[in-house]
Design an enzyme around this catalytic site. Structure first.
Site, PDB file in Angstrom:
ATOM      1  N   HIS A 249      -3.443 -23.355   7.188  1.00  0.00           N
ATOM      2  CA  HIS A 249      -3.922 -23.670   6.110  1.00  0.00           C
ATOM      3  C   HIS A 249      -5.466 -23.328   6.345  1.00  0.00           C
ATOM      4  CE1 HIS A 249       0.069 -26.225   4.632  1.00  0.00           C
ATOM      5  NE2 HIS A 249       0.378 -24.769   4.202  1.00  0.00           N
TER       6      HIS A 249
ATOM      7  N   ARG B  10       1.234 -14.575   3.580  1.00  0.00           N
ATOM      8  CA  ARG B  10       1.505 -13.564   4.732  1.00  0.00           C
ATOM      9  C   ARG B  10       2.121 -12.314   4.749  1.00  0.00           C
ATOM     10  NH1 ARG B  10       3.757 -20.132   5.384  1.00  0.00           N
ATOM     11  NH2 ARG B  10       4.336 -19.399   3.269  1.00  0.00           N
TER      12      ARG B  10
ATOM     13  N   SER C  74       4.805 -24.547   7.035  1.00  0.00           N
ATOM     14  CA  SER C  74       5.159 -26.433   6.822  1.00  0.00           C
ATOM     15  C   SER C  74       6.722 -26.299   7.004  1.00  0.00           C
ATOM     16  CB  SER C  74       5.043 -26.936   5.640  1.00  0.00           C
ATOM     17  OG  SER C  74       3.498 -26.506   5.570  1.00  0.00           O
TER      18      SER C  74
HETATM   19  P1  ADP Z   1       2.313 -24.502  -2.216  1.00  0.00           P
HETATM   20  O1  ADP Z   1       4.182 -25.252  -2.634  1.00  0.00           O
HETATM   21  O2  ADP Z   1       1.676 -24.766  -3.502  1.00  0.00           O
HETATM   22  O3  ADP Z   1       2.660 -22.663  -1.458  1.00  0.00           O
HETATM   23  P2  ADP Z   1       2.146 -24.612   0.225  1.00  0.00           P
HETATM   24  O4  ADP Z   1       1.536 -25.556   1.370  1.00  0.00           O
HETATM   25  O5  ADP Z   1       3.354 -23.997   0.846  1.00  0.00           O
HETATM   26  O6  ADP Z   1       2.308 -25.230  -1.060  1.00  0.00           O
HETATM   27  O7  ADP Z   1       1.358 -23.541   1.182  1.00  0.00           O
HETATM   28  C1  ADP Z   1      -0.123 -24.008   0.367  1.00  0.00           C
HETATM   29  C2  ADP Z   1      -0.483 -22.031  -0.054  1.00  0.00           C
HETATM   30  O8  ADP Z   1      -1.242 -21.456   1.644  1.00  0.00           O
HETATM   31  C3  ADP Z   1      -0.176 -21.138   0.010  1.00  0.00           C
HETATM   32  O9  ADP Z   1      -0.974 -19.575  -0.719  1.00  0.00           O
HETATM   33  C4  ADP Z   1       1.074 -20.005   1.089  1.00  0.00           C
HETATM   34  O10 ADP Z   1       1.174 -19.516   0.039  1.00  0.00           O
HETATM   35  C5  ADP Z   1      -0.301 -20.375   1.984  1.00  0.00           C
HETATM   36  N1  ADP Z   1      -0.125 -20.853   3.169  1.00  0.00           N
HETATM   37  C6  ADP Z   1       0.515 -21.428   3.971  1.00  0.00           C
HETATM   38  N2  ADP Z   1       0.930 -21.110   5.308  1.00  0.00           N
HETATM   39  C7  ADP Z   1       0.541 -20.264   5.430  1.00  0.00           C
HETATM   40  C8  ADP Z   1      -0.009 -19.687   6.658  1.00  0.00           C
HETATM   41  N3  ADP Z   1       0.701 -20.357   8.100  1.00  0.00           N
HETATM   42  N4  ADP Z   1      -0.989 -18.387   6.530  1.00  0.00           N
HETATM   43  C9  ADP Z   1      -1.496 -18.210   5.309  1.00  0.00           C
HETATM   44  N5  ADP Z   1      -1.093 -18.712   4.307  1.00  0.00           N
HETATM   45  C10 ADP Z   1      -0.475 -19.747   4.112  1.00  0.00           C
END
Ligand code: ADP
Length: 169
Positions: free
Chosen positions: A17, A90, A128
């Site tokens: 993130h 990703r 996560s």
């Molecule tokens: P949500 O429940 O909204 O998907 P997340 O916290 O899982 O919440 O993810 C928020 C955003 O960050 C999403 O667009 C997700 O694809 C992106 N994201 C999460 N982990 C990564 C990562 N390792 N690299 C790039 N983007 C990520």
């Protein structure tokens, strides 16, 4: 100046993130990281914890703001006059989910564009949910999340194993 909103669960926030936030802050005037509060979802970390953890991660960047929000994200974007939503992708699985979400958000507010950003390769695998599983087994997550997140993960999720010394494997 174009401002952007980066919404997500951030349960917990990871270096993946953070990498997306860092890229976005170099492209946009202000980046508003918005911690989702969805009553239907069960989170490991409270909204306050997620906001505080992200604030700690971005405090060196004065064009990044962090808030919690419990209704539609397009409404938040409208409120602050931001026309861009940032989402991280990703892989192709993320993309197909994110594309549907982008179409839905655009139909809710036609002024909104979603911009997809990919992380640096070393952050591709960070997720996560997988980090929480690892932390629950006492695995080392220090390369995946900042220390404050790792400490809270261990506090909340880690249960030392019951001794297996008499068990044959
Ligand atoms: P949500 O429940 O909204 O998907 P997340 O916290 O899982 O919440 O993810 C928020 C955003 O960050 C999403 O667009 C997700 O694809 C992106 N994201 C999460 N982990 C990564 C990562 N390792 N690299 C790039 N983007 C990520």
């Amino acid at each position: 100046m174009v401002n952007a909103v980066f919404p997500g669960s951030f349960d917990p926030p990871t270096f993946g993130h953070l990498n997306i936030i860092e890229r976005a802050r170099l492209i946009f005037g202000e980046v508003h990281v918005v911690v989702a509060v969805n009553r239907e979802k069960k989170y490991t970390f409270s909204a306050e914890e997620r906001v505080d953890l992200i604030r700690g991660m971005v405090r060196q960047w004065d064009n990044v703001k962090v808030h919690a929000w419990d209704t539609l994200i397009v409404e938040y974007a409208r409120k602050i006059h931001a026309h861009v939503l940032i989402r991280g992708v990703r892989n192709i699985t993320d993309f197909s989910y994110e594309f549907d979400l982008a179409m839905m958000n655009r139909s809710l507010n036609p002024e909104i564009d979603t911009v997809f950003l990919s992380p640096d390769p070393q952050y591709f695998v960070l997720r996560s949910s997988a980090i929480k599983e690892l932390a629950a087994f006492g695995g080392d997550v220090s390369s995946m999340v900042p220390k404050a997140v790792a400490d809270l993960l261990s506090q909340k999720l880690y249960h030392a194993p019951i001794s297996t010394k008499n068990e044959k494997v």
